[in-house]
Design a protein around this motif. Sequence first.
Motif, PDB file in Angstrom:
ATOM      1  N   GLU A   1       0.835  -1.210   0.000  1.00  0.00           N
ATOM      2  CA  GLU A   1       0.000   0.000   0.000  1.00  0.00           C
ATOM      3  C   GLU A   1       0.870   1.260   0.000  1.00  0.00           C
ATOM      4  OE1 GLU A   1      -4.012  -1.315   2.401  1.00  0.00           O
ATOM      5  OE2 GLU A   1      -2.194  -0.950   3.560  1.00  0.00           O
ATOM      6  N   GLN A   2       1.952   1.231   0.768  1.00  0.00           N
ATOM      7  CA  GLN A   2       2.862   2.371   0.805  1.00  0.00           C
ATOM      8  C   GLN A   2       3.530   2.579  -0.550  1.00  0.00           C
ATOM      9  OE1 GLN A   2       5.445   1.343   4.032  1.00  0.00           O
ATOM     10  NE2 GLN A   2       4.015   2.039   5.598  1.00  0.00           N
ATOM     11  N   LEU A   3       3.941   1.481  -1.195  1.00  0.00           N
ATOM     12  CA  LEU A   3       4.542   1.583  -2.524  1.00  0.00           C
ATOM     13  C   LEU A   3       3.541   2.114  -3.543  1.00  0.00           C
ATOM     14  CD1 LEU A   3       6.689  -1.664  -2.631  1.00  0.00           C
ATOM     15  CD2 LEU A   3       7.531   0.669  -2.917  1.00  0.00           C
ATOM     16  N   ARG A   4       2.301   1.646  -3.458  1.00  0.00           N
ATOM     17  CA  ARG A   4       1.260   2.151  -4.362  1.00  0.00           C
ATOM     18  C   ARG A   4       1.099   3.668  -4.189  1.00  0.00           C
ATOM     19  NH1 ARG A   4      -2.327  -1.348  -6.918  1.00  0.00           N
ATOM     20  NH2 ARG A   4      -2.068  -3.528  -6.343  1.00  0.00           N
ATOM     21  N   GLY A   5       1.087   4.123  -2.950  1.00  0.00           N
ATOM     22  CA  GLY A   5       0.969   5.558  -2.683  1.00  0.00           C
ATOM     23  C   GLY A   5       2.145   6.345  -3.238  1.00  0.00           C
ATOM     24  N   LEU A   6       3.353   5.801  -3.065  1.00  0.00           N
ATOM     25  CA  LEU A   6       4.537   6.469  -3.587  1.00  0.00           C
ATOM     26  C   LEU A   6       4.487   6.535  -5.112  1.00  0.00           C
ATOM     27  CD1 LEU A   6       7.315   7.767  -3.201  1.00  0.00           C
ATOM     28  CD2 LEU A   6       8.288   5.461  -3.144  1.00  0.00           C
ATOM     29  N   ILE A   7       4.097   5.449  -5.746  1.00  0.00           N
ATOM     30  CA  ILE A   7       4.014   5.422  -7.209  1.00  0.00           C
ATOM     31  C   ILE A   7       2.950   6.408  -7.692  1.00  0.00           C
ATOM     32  CG2 ILE A   7       3.457   3.999  -9.234  1.00  0.00           C
ATOM     33  CD1 ILE A   7       6.250   3.491  -7.911  1.00  0.00           C
ATOM     34  N   GLU A   8       1.841   6.524  -6.986  1.00  0.00           N
ATOM     35  CA  GLU A   8       0.812   7.509  -7.355  1.00  0.00           C
ATOM     36  C   GLU A   8       1.372   8.928  -7.291  1.00  0.00           C
ATOM     37  OE1 GLU A   8      -2.730   7.009  -5.007  1.00  0.00           O
ATOM     38  OE2 GLU A   8      -2.956   4.922  -5.638  1.00  0.00           O
ATOM     39  N   GLN A   9       2.142   9.215  -6.242  1.00  0.00           N
ATOM     40  CA  GLN A   9       2.738  10.547  -6.104  1.00  0.00           C
ATOM     41  C   GLN A   9       3.774  10.792  -7.208  1.00  0.00           C
ATOM     42  OE1 GLN A   9       1.775  12.946  -4.063  1.00  0.00           O
ATOM     43  NE2 GLN A   9       0.219  11.601  -3.212  1.00  0.00           N
ATOM     44  N   LEU A  10       4.583   9.779  -7.504  1.00  0.00           N
ATOM     45  CA  LEU A  10       5.552   9.910  -8.591  1.00  0.00           C
ATOM     46  C   LEU A  10       4.842  10.146  -9.922  1.00  0.00           C
ATOM     47  CD1 LEU A  10       8.120   7.108  -7.763  1.00  0.00           C
ATOM     48  CD2 LEU A  10       8.576   9.550  -7.867  1.00  0.00           C
ATOM     49  N   SER A  11       3.762   9.415 -10.135  1.00  0.00           N
ATOM     50  CA  SER A  11       3.009   9.559 -11.381  1.00  0.00           C
ATOM     51  C   SER A  11       2.454  10.969 -11.516  1.00  0.00           C
ATOM     52  CB  SER A  11       1.880   8.535 -11.456  1.00  0.00           C
ATOM     53  OG  SER A  11       1.252   8.597 -12.725  1.00  0.00           O
ATOM     54  N   ALA A  12       1.945  11.516 -10.427  1.00  0.00           N
ATOM     55  CA  ALA A  12       1.414  12.882 -10.469  1.00  0.00           C
ATOM     56  C   ALA A  12       2.515  13.869 -10.843  1.00  0.00           C
ATOM     57  CB  ALA A  12       0.800  13.257  -9.120  1.00  0.00           C
ATOM     58  N   TYR A  13       3.693  13.670 -10.293  1.00  0.00           N
ATOM     59  CA  TYR A  13       4.818  14.552 -10.606  1.00  0.00           C
ATOM     60  C   TYR A  13       5.225  14.396 -12.071  1.00  0.00           C
ATOM     61  CZ  TYR A  13       9.417  16.689 -10.506  1.00  0.00           C
ATOM     62  OH  TYR A  13      10.498  17.487 -10.778  1.00  0.00           O
ATOM     63  N   VAL A  14       5.402  13.154 -12.512  1.00  0.00           N
ATOM     64  CA  VAL A  14       5.823  12.891 -13.892  1.00  0.00           C
ATOM     65  C   VAL A  14       4.780  13.428 -14.870  1.00  0.00           C
ATOM     66  CG1 VAL A  14       6.248  11.041 -15.571  1.00  0.00           C
ATOM     67  CG2 VAL A  14       7.299  10.925 -13.309  1.00  0.00           C
ATOM     68  N   GLU A  15       3.513  13.259 -14.538  1.00  0.00           N
ATOM     69  CA  GLU A  15       2.457  13.764 -15.415  1.00  0.00           C
ATOM     70  C   GLU A  15       2.484  15.284 -15.492  1.00  0.00           C
ATOM     71  OE1 GLU A  15      -2.399  13.614 -15.944  1.00  0.00           O
ATOM     72  OE2 GLU A  15      -1.434  12.279 -14.510  1.00  0.00           O
ATOM     73  N   GLN A  16       2.640  15.935 -14.354  1.00  0.00           N
ATOM     74  CA  GLN A  16       2.623  17.396 -14.325  1.00  0.00           C
ATOM     75  C   GLN A  16       3.801  17.996 -15.090  1.00  0.00           C
ATOM     76  OE1 GLN A  16       2.605  19.122 -10.412  1.00  0.00           O
ATOM     77  NE2 GLN A  16       2.643  21.196 -11.176  1.00  0.00           N
ATOM     78  N   PHE A  17       4.994  17.436 -14.906  1.00  0.00           N
ATOM     79  CA  PHE A  17       6.180  18.057 -15.481  1.00  0.00           C
ATOM     80  C   PHE A  17       6.629  17.455 -16.810  1.00  0.00           C
ATOM     81  CE2 PHE A  17       6.439  19.247 -11.019  1.00  0.00           C
ATOM     82  CZ  PHE A  17       6.645  20.600 -11.154  1.00  0.00           C
ATOM     83  N   HIS A  18       6.174  16.237 -17.120  1.00  0.00           N
ATOM     84  CA  HIS A  18       6.689  15.573 -18.319  1.00  0.00           C
ATOM     85  C   HIS A  18       5.595  15.006 -19.219  1.00  0.00           C
ATOM     86  CE1 HIS A  18      10.647  15.865 -16.494  1.00  0.00           C
ATOM     87  NE2 HIS A  18      10.093  15.437 -15.389  1.00  0.00           N
ATOM     88  N   GLY A  19       4.358  14.980 -18.766  1.00  0.00           N
ATOM     89  CA  GLY A  19       3.270  14.446 -19.581  1.00  0.00           C
ATOM     90  C   GLY A  19       3.204  12.925 -19.593  1.00  0.00           C
ATOM     91  N   GLY A  20       3.999  12.271 -18.776  1.00  0.00           N
ATOM     92  CA  GLY A  20       4.006  10.813 -18.708  1.00  0.00           C
ATOM     93  C   GLY A  20       3.255  10.322 -17.487  1.00  0.00           C
ATOM     94  N   SER A  21       3.335   9.017 -17.245  1.00  0.00           N
ATOM     95  CA  SER A  21       2.697   8.449 -16.066  1.00  0.00           C
ATOM     96  C   SER A  21       3.466   7.214 -15.613  1.00  0.00           C
ATOM     97  CB  SER A  21       1.246   8.071 -16.362  1.00  0.00           C
ATOM     98  OG  SER A  21       1.188   7.042 -17.333  1.00  0.00           O
ATOM     99  N   VAL A  22       3.267   6.860 -14.351  1.00  0.00           N
ATOM    100  CA  VAL A  22       3.848   5.653 -13.774  1.00  0.00           C
ATOM    101  C   VAL A  22       2.707   4.919 -13.096  1.00  0.00           C
ATOM    102  CG1 VAL A  22       5.592   4.696 -12.213  1.00  0.00           C
ATOM    103  CG2 VAL A  22       5.984   6.916 -13.289  1.00  0.00           C
ATOM    104  N   GLU A  23       2.568   3.637 -13.393  1.00  0.00           N
ATOM    105  CA  GLU A  23       1.479   2.838 -12.830  1.00  0.00           C
ATOM    106  C   GLU A  23       2.051   1.640 -12.081  1.00  0.00           C
ATOM    107  OE1 GLU A  23      -2.177   0.024 -14.439  1.00  0.00           O
ATOM    108  OE2 GLU A  23      -1.142   1.354 -15.832  1.00  0.00           O
ATOM    109  N   PHE A  24       1.560   1.392 -10.880  1.00  0.00           N
ATOM    110  CA  PHE A  24       1.936   0.216 -10.096  1.00  0.00           C
ATOM    111  C   PHE A  24       1.394  -1.010 -10.818  1.00  0.00           C
ATOM    112  CE2 PHE A  24       1.092  -3.035  -6.994  1.00  0.00           C
ATOM    113  CZ  PHE A  24       2.150  -2.963  -6.099  1.00  0.00           C
ATOM    114  N   VAL A  25       2.237  -2.028 -11.031  1.00  0.00           N
ATOM    115  CA  VAL A  25       1.797  -3.280 -11.659  1.00  0.00           C
ATOM    116  C   VAL A  25       1.742  -4.380 -10.619  1.00  0.00           C
ATOM    117  CG1 VAL A  25       2.362  -5.063 -13.369  1.00  0.00           C
ATOM    118  CG2 VAL A  25       2.669  -2.649 -13.940  1.00  0.00           C
TER     119      VAL A  25
END
Length: 144
Positions: free
Chosen positions: A71-95
């Motif tokens: 759950e903690q890793l999922r939360g971290l990946i969500e935060q990383l994805s928000a950052y990557v999306e905001q600044f780079h237009g990409g996304s990161v998804e927990f698999v």
Amino acid sequence: ADLRRLCQQHPHLGRTILDRLAEVVSSRWKNARAQVRSMLAYGVREATATQKQEMGEKAMTTTMPQHSKEEQLRGLIEQLSAYVEQFHGGSVEFVSFDGKVLKVRLGGACLGCPLSPATLRGWVAGTVHQFFPDVEVVEAGQGA
């Protein structure tokens, strides 16, 4: 697509462009740990406040449940994805996470980007290892 084509047609020029692009991007990553810690702290405060409201007075007298590492890793990946999306237009998804190996999927502008391996190894894996040093591997999941 144009940048990829330019890099393929003129590898020397492409390398120069990517090196300069990496310089610009790396300056944003220097304070990444502080930014991610801040985002996580904010998220934890918000989640705790919401849980306390939902649990009413009992939340004040009982211990809050611990979140699993997944759950903690999922939360971290969500935060990383928000950052990557905001600044780079990409996304990161927990698999998936099996206790040692974390798998993520890059999406959005990261798909086909020549810097996506650096994003995966440098940004995603680096940040995960800062918060979870015992996670041995961060790798691309299916479709990444």
